[in-house]
Enzyme design. Structure first.
Site, PDB file in Angstrom:
ATOM      1  N   ASP A 143       0.843  -1.188   0.000  1.00  0.00           N
ATOM      2  CA  ASP A 143       0.000   0.000   0.000  1.00  0.00           C
ATOM      3  C   ASP A 143       0.879   1.239   0.000  1.00  0.00           C
ATOM      4  OD1 ASP A 143       0.941   0.163   2.656  1.00  0.00           O
ATOM      5  OD2 ASP A 143      -0.808  -0.954   3.382  1.00  0.00           O
ATOM      6  N   ASP A 195       1.200   5.394   1.428  1.00  0.00           N
ATOM      7  CA  ASP A 195       0.751   6.435   2.343  1.00  0.00           C
ATOM      8  C   ASP A 195       1.286   7.777   1.862  1.00  0.00           C
ATOM      9  OD1 ASP A 195      -0.458   4.546   3.996  1.00  0.00           O
ATOM     10  OD2 ASP A 195       1.381   4.231   5.136  1.00  0.00           O
ATOM     11  N   ASP A 221       8.270   5.880  13.751  1.00  0.00           N
ATOM     12  CA  ASP A 221       8.846   4.840  14.602  1.00  0.00           C
ATOM     13  C   ASP A 221      10.269   4.457  14.206  1.00  0.00           C
ATOM     14  OD1 ASP A 221       8.033   3.606  12.255  1.00  0.00           O
ATOM     15  OD2 ASP A 221       6.624   2.235  13.224  1.00  0.00           O
TER      16      ASP A 221
END
Length: 404
Positions: A30, A32, A108
């Site tokens: 996917d 983002d 992160d």
């Protein structure tokens, strides 16, 4: 999408796993997008979008079946509102917007903080992610203990990315995991369900399983299974879970589907089986013991990782049919084969046989039965078909209407 945001006067970058995977020569699952436009401004640009989320306010832009997630750059300022953070440091809401550099430094892992800029086709790196990517290193940005307390799921993500990418976890990133693993108990069970699917249904289930157990995380998700796997039976280790996950990886690699119901049936079978045997030893009949064992284990499991009913119901059926495979006489095989969950239950029987738990001869019998379309062994006549009922002769009334 990137060009439409740019043409509307906003910054627009591809970010995260999509950039990472493209740089590694992999096909991203996917994409983002990160922008300086607020969620409301994104919605104004894309009518085919909706705003979601409480902790992170996001825009989901839909194109047919595809959904592109658009997030606004977030600030790196510390959370100060009491209702935005729990006592142990876990962030509940985080909608303070900032610059792209602030956004990068609050992500992160360094390899997930790479931005592709559509304006000049460059990759923007504020955190040394390119260097770690080339070194095959998974490094958490900031103080690892603080970052894990903010969101304990980051520990699961570390294990998952290490398995998926084949990367080493940087020592300082790895060190606090064992001590802080218990923080996963504060994460909602529904969110952990989604994380379990990412761990075990993306083609690297075996690696994820081994990484989770190595870092003491698997027992936080499946405590009864971890306890069952930690003991050996008749000097042999339990192997069904590993074989089931190997099978899942092989099916995904071949483009075949894997259902969450079968996955959870594999992950929870060991404690169910041991409880089943214990209840039979206490005098319960096999089928009643299996039903009771299923209820006991699931009640405890759902407190850790939720399993929606659309998956738990077929999972129960897969387990429940196992005791019926021993009935190979008469019409019972045909009735079992007609059950909607027969194929999944049969595959589970084969898995049990390959792990040395079920009789390989019984598994072969059912394979032969399916190949031939009938029982390979002649059934007893008494069970093959009901006997025809004799017609009782009707007594005829004597002529004359009877006695005087």
């Amino acid at each position: 999408m990137l060009y439409r945001l740019k043409d509307a006067g906003y910054q627009a970058h591809l970010v995260g796993g999509g950039v990472r995977d493209l740089l590694l020569g992999r096909e991203p699952k996917d994409f983002d997008v990160a922008t300086d436009a607020t969620p409301e401004q994104v919605k104004a640009v894309f009518r085919n979008s909706r705003l979601i989320g409480r902790r992170f306010r996001l825009a989901h832009v839909r194109f047919g079946r595809e959904i592109i997630e658009v997030a606004t750059f977030r600030s790196g300022q510390p959370v100060t509102h009491l209702d935005h953070q729990t006592d142990n440091g876990m962030i509940l809401r985080d909608n303070v917007y900032g610059t792209i550099e602030e956004d990068a430094l609050r992500r992160d892992f360094t390899v997930n903080a790479l931005y592709y800029n559509v304006r000049d086709f460059s990759v923007v790196d504020y955190a040394g992610g390119m260097q770690d990517l080339q070194a095959g290193l998974l490094r958490l940005m900031g103080d690892p203990e603080t970052r894990y307390r903010e969101d304990p799921v980051r520990m699961l993500r570390a294990a998952r990315f290490a398995a998926k990418l084949g990367f080493r976890i940087e020592p300082a990133t790895e060190a606090p995991i064992g001590e802080l693993a218990g923080l996963l108990g504060d994460v909602p069970a529904a969110r952990l369900f989604e994380e379990v699917l990412k761990l075990f249904m993306a083609g690297h289930a075996v690696g994820s399983f081994e990484s989770l157990r190595q870092h003491g995380l698997f027992g936080q998700l499946f405590p009864d299974t971890e306890q069952a796997l930690a003991t050996q039976e008749h000097e042999f280790p339990h192997t069904l879970v590993l074989k089931g996950l190997e099978n899942a990886d092989a099916r995904i690699a071949a483009g075949k589907p894997v259902t969450p119901a079968f996955l959870f049936a594999v992950l929870l079978w060991e404690p169910v089986r041991l409880r089943w045997l214990a209840l039979q030893a206490d005098g319960l009949a096999p089928y009643a013991a299996l039903q009771a064992a299923t209820g006991d284990i699931l009640e405890r499991q759902l407190a850790r990782v939720s399993i929606p009913r659309r998956f738990s119901t077929p999972m129960r059926e897969i387990w429940g049919l196992q005791s019926r495979f021993s009935h190979t006489k008469g019409k019972r095989p045909q009735r079992l084969a007609a059950h909607p969950r027969f194929r999944a239950a049969y595959d589970f029987l084969l898995l049990r046989a390959s792990a040395g738990e079920a009789d390989p001869g019984l598994a072969q019998w059912w394979t032969d039965f399916q190949d031939s379309g009938q029982a390979p062994v002649q059934s007893e006549r008494s069970e093959e078909a009901p006997r025809k009922r004799r017609r009782r002769r009707r007594r005829r009334k004597p002529k004359g209407g009877g006695t005087e």
